[in-house]
Write a protein that holds these residues in place. Sequence first.
Motif, PDB file in Angstrom:
ATOM      1  N   MET A  61       1.363   1.398  10.147  1.00 21.59           N
ATOM      2  CA  MET A  61       1.747   2.548   9.447  1.00 21.59           C
ATOM      3  C   MET A  61       1.954   3.438  10.547  1.00 21.59           C
ATOM      4  SD  MET A  61      -1.371   2.392   6.494  1.00 21.59           S
ATOM      5  CE  MET A  61      -2.605   2.051   7.800  1.00 21.59           C
ATOM      6  N   ASN A  62       2.994   4.273  10.036  1.00 28.24           N
ATOM      7  CA  ASN A  62       3.282   5.174  11.312  1.00 28.24           C
ATOM      8  C   ASN A  62       3.035   6.787  10.876  1.00 28.24           C
ATOM      9  OD1 ASN A  62       4.704   3.425  13.035  1.00 28.24           O
ATOM     10  ND2 ASN A  62       6.666   3.317  11.375  1.00 28.24           N
ATOM     11  N   PHE A  63       2.071   7.498  11.662  1.00 25.46           N
ATOM     12  CA  PHE A  63       1.721   8.543  11.493  1.00 25.46           C
ATOM     13  C   PHE A  63       1.991   9.575  12.565  1.00 25.46           C
ATOM     14  CE2 PHE A  63      -1.095   6.060   8.961  1.00 25.46           C
ATOM     15  CZ  PHE A  63      -0.831   6.214   7.806  1.00 25.46           C
ATOM     16  N   SER A  64       2.270  10.973  12.169  1.00 23.45           N
ATOM     17  CA  SER A  64       2.376  11.936  13.422  1.00 23.45           C
ATOM     18  C   SER A  64       0.961  12.289  13.724  1.00 23.45           C
ATOM     19  CB  SER A  64       3.081  13.097  12.829  1.00 23.45           C
ATOM     20  OG  SER A  64       2.482  13.756  11.988  1.00 23.45           O
ATOM     21  N   ASN A  65       0.834  12.814  14.667  1.00 20.41           N
ATOM     22  CA  ASN A  65      -0.489  13.268  15.087  1.00 20.41           C
ATOM     23  C   ASN A  65      -1.187  14.039  14.060  1.00 20.41           C
ATOM     24  OD1 ASN A  65      -0.424  12.124  17.521  1.00 20.41           O
ATOM     25  ND2 ASN A  65       0.567  13.365  18.907  1.00 20.41           N
ATOM     26  N   SER A  66      -0.455  14.964  13.325  1.00 22.40           N
ATOM     27  CA  SER A  66      -1.140  15.832  12.591  1.00 22.40           C
ATOM     28  C   SER A  66      -1.192  15.192  11.114  1.00 22.40           C
ATOM     29  CB  SER A  66      -0.046  17.143  12.201  1.00 22.40           C
ATOM     30  OG  SER A  66       1.089  16.479  11.692  1.00 22.40           O
ATOM     31  N   ASP A  67      -0.962  13.867  10.771  1.00 23.81           N
ATOM     32  CA  ASP A  67      -1.359  13.440   9.658  1.00 23.81           C
ATOM     33  C   ASP A  67      -2.693  12.990   9.399  1.00 23.81           C
ATOM     34  OD1 ASP A  67       1.599  13.528   8.583  1.00 23.81           O
ATOM     35  OD2 ASP A  67       2.159  11.646   9.415  1.00 23.81           O
ATOM     36  N   VAL A  68      -3.173  11.973  10.381  1.00 28.56           N
ATOM     37  CA  VAL A  68      -4.584  11.558  10.393  1.00 28.56           C
ATOM     38  C   VAL A  68      -5.278  12.026  11.552  1.00 28.56           C
ATOM     39  CG1 VAL A  68      -3.868   9.686   8.430  1.00 28.56           C
ATOM     40  CG2 VAL A  68      -3.772   9.345  11.203  1.00 28.56           C
ATOM     41  N   GLN A  69      -6.513  12.119  11.375  1.00 28.97           N
ATOM     42  CA  GLN A  69      -7.299  12.690  12.482  1.00 28.97           C
ATOM     43  C   GLN A  69      -7.607  11.261  13.221  1.00 28.97           C
ATOM     44  OE1 GLN A  69     -10.162  15.795  11.915  1.00 28.97           O
ATOM     45  NE2 GLN A  69     -11.444  15.052  13.298  1.00 28.97           N
ATOM     46  N   SER A  70      -7.943  10.283  12.408  1.00 33.05           N
ATOM     47  CA  SER A  70      -7.973   8.867  13.359  1.00 33.05           C
ATOM     48  C   SER A  70      -8.073   7.733  12.332  1.00 33.05           C
ATOM     49  CB  SER A  70      -9.643   9.056  14.001  1.00 33.05           C
ATOM     50  OG  SER A  70     -10.025   7.991  14.872  1.00 33.05           O
ATOM     51  N   ILE A  71      -7.686   6.499  13.171  1.00 38.08           N
ATOM     52  CA  ILE A  71      -7.861   5.337  12.452  1.00 38.08           C
ATOM     53  C   ILE A  71      -8.743   4.361  13.120  1.00 38.08           C
ATOM     54  CG2 ILE A  71      -6.222   3.325  11.890  1.00 38.08           C
ATOM     55  CD1 ILE A  71      -3.805   5.012  11.715  1.00 38.08           C
ATOM     56  N   PHE A  72      -9.734   4.010  12.246  1.00 39.35           N
ATOM     57  CA  PHE A  72     -10.883   3.132  12.727  1.00 39.35           C
ATOM     58  C   PHE A  72     -10.577   1.769  12.472  1.00 39.35           C
ATOM     59  CE2 PHE A  72     -12.470   7.555  12.314  1.00 39.35           C
ATOM     60  CZ  PHE A  72     -13.312   7.518  13.657  1.00 39.35           C
ATOM     61  N   ILE A  73     -10.885   0.745  13.315  1.00 36.18           N
ATOM     62  CA  ILE A  73     -10.919  -0.613  12.818  1.00 36.18           C
ATOM     63  C   ILE A  73     -12.035  -1.270  13.238  1.00 36.18           C
ATOM     64  CG2 ILE A  73      -9.540  -2.658  13.467  1.00 36.18           C
ATOM     65  CD1 ILE A  73      -7.781  -0.608  12.386  1.00 36.18           C
ATOM     66  N   LEU A  74     -12.515  -1.963  11.827  1.00 36.43           N
ATOM     67  CA  LEU A  74     -13.661  -2.775  11.929  1.00 36.43           C
ATOM     68  C   LEU A  74     -13.675  -4.020  12.419  1.00 36.43           C
ATOM     69  CD1 LEU A  74     -15.117  -1.160   8.447  1.00 36.43           C
ATOM     70  CD2 LEU A  74     -15.509  -0.191  10.784  1.00 36.43           C
ATOM     71  N   HIS A 127       0.900  -1.132  -0.032  1.00 39.83           N
ATOM     72  CA  HIS A 127       0.015  -0.222   0.121  1.00 39.83           C
ATOM     73  C   HIS A 127       0.846   1.404  -0.007  1.00 39.83           C
ATOM     74  CE1 HIS A 127       0.858   1.101   4.203  1.00 39.83           C
ATOM     75  NE2 HIS A 127       0.780  -0.199   4.501  1.00 39.83           N
ATOM     76  N   ASP A 128       0.104   2.443  -0.343  1.00 42.55           N
ATOM     77  CA  ASP A 128       0.992   3.760  -0.437  1.00 42.55           C
ATOM     78  C   ASP A 128       0.399   4.765   0.670  1.00 42.55           C
ATOM     79  OD1 ASP A 128       2.891   5.124  -1.822  1.00 42.55           O
ATOM     80  OD2 ASP A 128       1.056   6.467  -2.447  1.00 42.55           O
ATOM     81  N   VAL A 129      -0.325   4.242   1.762  1.00 44.62           N
ATOM     82  CA  VAL A 129      -1.009   5.115   2.603  1.00 44.62           C
ATOM     83  C   VAL A 129      -0.655   6.118   2.962  1.00 44.62           C
ATOM     84  CG1 VAL A 129      -2.783   5.233   4.597  1.00 44.62           C
ATOM     85  CG2 VAL A 129      -2.901   3.441   3.109  1.00 44.62           C
ATOM     86  N   PRO A 130       0.754   5.998   3.915  1.00 37.51           N
ATOM     87  CA  PRO A 130       1.371   7.324   4.463  1.00 37.51           C
ATOM     88  C   PRO A 130       1.877   8.056   3.391  1.00 37.51           C
ATOM     89  CG  PRO A 130       2.192   5.182   5.012  1.00 37.51           C
ATOM     90  CD  PRO A 130       1.597   4.903   4.095  1.00 37.51           C
ATOM     91  N   GLN A 131       2.496   7.914   2.236  1.00 37.64           N
ATOM     92  CA  GLN A 131       2.590   8.717   0.986  1.00 37.64           C
ATOM     93  C   GLN A 131       1.568   9.491   0.798  1.00 37.64           C
ATOM     94  OE1 GLN A 131       3.347   5.634   1.384  1.00 37.64           O
ATOM     95  NE2 GLN A 131       5.712   5.305   0.899  1.00 37.64           N
ATOM     96  N   THR A 132       0.175   8.791   0.472  1.00 38.41           N
ATOM     97  CA  THR A 132      -0.814   9.564   0.027  1.00 38.41           C
ATOM     98  C   THR A 132      -1.348  10.456   1.269  1.00 38.41           C
ATOM     99  OG1 THR A 132      -1.748   7.358  -0.992  1.00 38.41           O
ATOM    100  CG2 THR A 132      -3.129   9.047  -0.363  1.00 38.41           C
ATOM    101  N   VAL A 133      -1.296  10.148   2.438  1.00 44.89           N
ATOM    102  CA  VAL A 133      -1.651  11.019   3.385  1.00 44.89           C
ATOM    103  C   VAL A 133      -0.829  12.471   3.368  1.00 44.89           C
ATOM    104  CG1 VAL A 133      -1.861  11.709   5.975  1.00 44.89           C
ATOM    105  CG2 VAL A 133      -2.811   9.306   4.875  1.00 44.89           C
TER     106      VAL A 133
END
Length: 491
Positions: A87-100, A56-62
């Motif tokens: 995936m490693n994100f800083s607090n400013s990268d994503v508001q939230s990660i939800f797991i279903l 996947h490319d999620v961190p780069q996409t964000v």
Amino acid sequence: MKCFRKKKVVLCLLICNIIFVIILYCFLQTEKVITDNVRKKITYTVVIREFEEFDHDVPQTVRHIHTVLGNDVPIFIVADKLTYPRMNFSNSDVQSIFILDFEMDGKISTDTEILNAISSDLVIFLPDGTRIHNKSVFERLIEDFFHSKLSQAFAVKTGNDNLRCTGMDINLQRWRMKITTFDGSEGHCDYIEGDQAILIRTETLSMLPSPWSVPLTWSIYMQFVVRRWKSFVYTPVVFVPRKGFKNPDSMKKFQHVKQKRENSLLRKFKIKEVVYKTDADHEKKFYYGCNRDSEQCYSLINDIPDFLHRGKWTPPCCLRALRETADYVFDIFSNYSMRYWLEGGSLLGAARSGDIIPWDISVDIGIYMEDIPKCQQLVKTGNYEFIDEKGFLWEKAEEGEFYRVFYSVTNRNYIQIFPFYSKNGIMTKDFWFKSHKQDVEFPEHFLKPLSTIAFIGKNVSAPNHVQEFLELKFGQGAIDNPKYPNGVSVY
């Protein structure tokens, strides 16, 4: 007199001035409202829903989204399960990660929890790896959709190929989805094919019973179609065509995962048959319900199939099993020169539409009892149940003198074979269903000679004077006035 006229003129001018002032005031107020609406900041949330754990490319996409649109754009990631490696994100990268996905030692995110976290006017689902041309074209897309009135969603291509607008019809009563291809790549559509981002109002998303199901495009458009909502193909170029997987072997793995997701979604939405209609004469059918190695899709409640209690008809996979079993038995009886005919509701279905009644659960066949020795399968079944070389299970019914042929040992969809014999010119038998009013004796002249009738795609044996025969069994007007087994009219 002249003075009176002057006063009258002055009064008229005064009234006209007052009216003009009122009109001017209303106009300025309207302009102010319009200006305020135009200047209103349209808020949106970016959601990345579909991506593969293995590539996947999620961190780069964000990071790209924040670079182009700014760091204040809320980005949510909704995943089926935690990815590994994480995936490693800083607090400013994503508001939230939800797991279903449910975990005994974890916390599952609910639909309501995710929707409550979204405070924006709009939501845009961006596929993993999406790149935006520039901020101005993206904001134009947001503004165009916000002021649109006729579409519940905009689809914007993110791949190299143009999006395709196709027809989609979902019949929940028949457990069926039909997809029809037609010319045209833009306009108001039922279903839009192709690599795309989907822009939708948050309020609309909250009205869907399953807003986060994947594959996302199938899921959203299927739920739209049931509500008769339309989507629009937005043609201006907003996104750079997405790149493929980094690993060449990932595409094969993705195709396998994609198929599993589609199968899971169709079962979740209770779709058991998908029909692709390419033109007036050609269509392909795919079944997602029971098969020969699985149990049938229903149970009986007070001798009535449970699907009828839910306002549905016989699942198409079960009807397919009945057709295959009946076709097989018809061929055997013909090869043995046995006298057989369609009975009861099966003959009724043949007379109405040339097929099984849509809510029936068996095919009924009558035979002459004296012809049983001609059929080695029935002779064998008289002693014990057995599975023939084609995998069909033959058995003599425990409750009386008749036979059943099941689609398989596991799948218990069946046809019934009733042996009749002539008694003083009347066809009778040794077992009767007391709850079936149509299960009655009848004159043998209906079988001399036997006729044929179209049924399940072939010509099969039937009594002569079919309408008269059926009205003897079911009453006058039986062919033209279909009813459910519990007597409720269906038309």
